[in-house]
Design a protein around this motif. Structure first.
Motif, PDB file in Angstrom:
ATOM      1  N   GLY A  82       0.951  -1.137   0.097  1.00  0.00           N
ATOM      2  CA  GLY A  82       0.002  -0.042   0.117  1.00  0.00           C
ATOM      3  C   GLY A  82       0.922   1.280  -0.166  1.00  0.00           C
ATOM      4  N   ARG A  95      -4.581   4.015   0.178  1.00  0.00           N
ATOM      5  CA  ARG A  95      -5.631   2.934   0.468  1.00  0.00           C
ATOM      6  C   ARG A  95      -6.907   3.050  -0.390  1.00  0.00           C
ATOM      7  NH1 ARG A  95      -2.128   1.285   3.466  1.00  0.00           N
ATOM      8  NH2 ARG A  95      -1.877   2.373   5.486  1.00  0.00           N
ATOM      9  N   GLY A  99     -11.374   0.045   2.067  1.00  0.00           N
ATOM     10  CA  GLY A  99     -10.342  -0.726   3.208  1.00  0.00           C
ATOM     11  C   GLY A  99      -9.814  -2.008   2.894  1.00  0.00           C
ATOM     12  N   THR A 137      -9.090   4.413  -4.972  1.00  0.00           N
ATOM     13  CA  THR A 137      -7.899   4.589  -4.050  1.00  0.00           C
ATOM     14  C   THR A 137      -7.949   6.000  -3.595  1.00  0.00           C
ATOM     15  OG1 THR A 137      -6.064   5.054  -5.386  1.00  0.00           O
ATOM     16  CG2 THR A 137      -6.624   2.594  -4.656  1.00  0.00           C
ATOM     17  N   ARG A 142      -0.341   8.767   7.124  1.00  0.00           N
ATOM     18  CA  ARG A 142      -0.197   7.739   7.955  1.00  0.00           C
ATOM     19  C   ARG A 142       0.023   8.111   9.298  1.00  0.00           C
ATOM     20  NH1 ARG A 142       4.424   4.640   7.591  1.00  0.00           N
ATOM     21  NH2 ARG A 142       5.262   6.291   6.046  1.00  0.00           N
TER      22      ARG A 142
END
Length: 142
Positions: A82, A95, A99, A137, A142
């Motif tokens: 990812g 992402r 999910g 996506t 993060r």
């Protein structure tokens, strides 16, 4: 914390923060990544691809090598973990909206479109380029 908007404070119809229409937070981890992080990640990925191509290819391969390494790097890394090296350095990740892992098929579509450049610079209000829309996506912090 109040929702962040992208419009002026006195705008009677404020634009929602990028990603909130997709169910993502307006800021912090999981929010849509800003342009600076995305651009820096792209530069890091291109430098890595260029160095790998220069070190491992010769002749004609050196001309197209960085582009091919860039494509393969995006395909393999985004499909499996990812994120690319550039995403890791800048604190971002790719992402899927549902999910689930990106996977090979959507990773391939995304990698090809990123490599073509134009789909990546045509984007919507959620900072999703055509490559992200096609692969369902989004690039998040993060």
């Amino acid at each position: 914390m109040a929702d962040r908007t992208t419009s002026a404070p006195d705008d009677p119809f404020p634009e929602p923060a990028p990603g909130t229409r997709l169910g993502l937070p307006a800021s912090g981890p999981g929010s849509v990544s800003g342009w600076g992080r995305r651009f820096l990640g792209l530069v890091v990925d291109w430098v890595v691809a260029s160095l790998v191509a220069r070190a491992s290819l010769s002749g004609v391969g050196r001309d197209l090598g960085p582009l091919l390494v860039f494509l393969l790097m995006h395909l393999l890394l985004v499909s499996t973990i990812g994120m690319t090296i550039g995403h890791a350095v800048t604190g971002t990740a790719v992402r899927r909206l549902d999910g689930r892992p990106v996977g090979f098929a959507l990773g391939l579509a995304r990698a090809v479109l990123v490599t073509l450049v134009i789909p990546a610079v045509v984007y919507d209000g959620d900072r999703r380029g055509l490559h992200d829309r096609a692969s369902r996506t989004v690039v998040v912090r993060r």
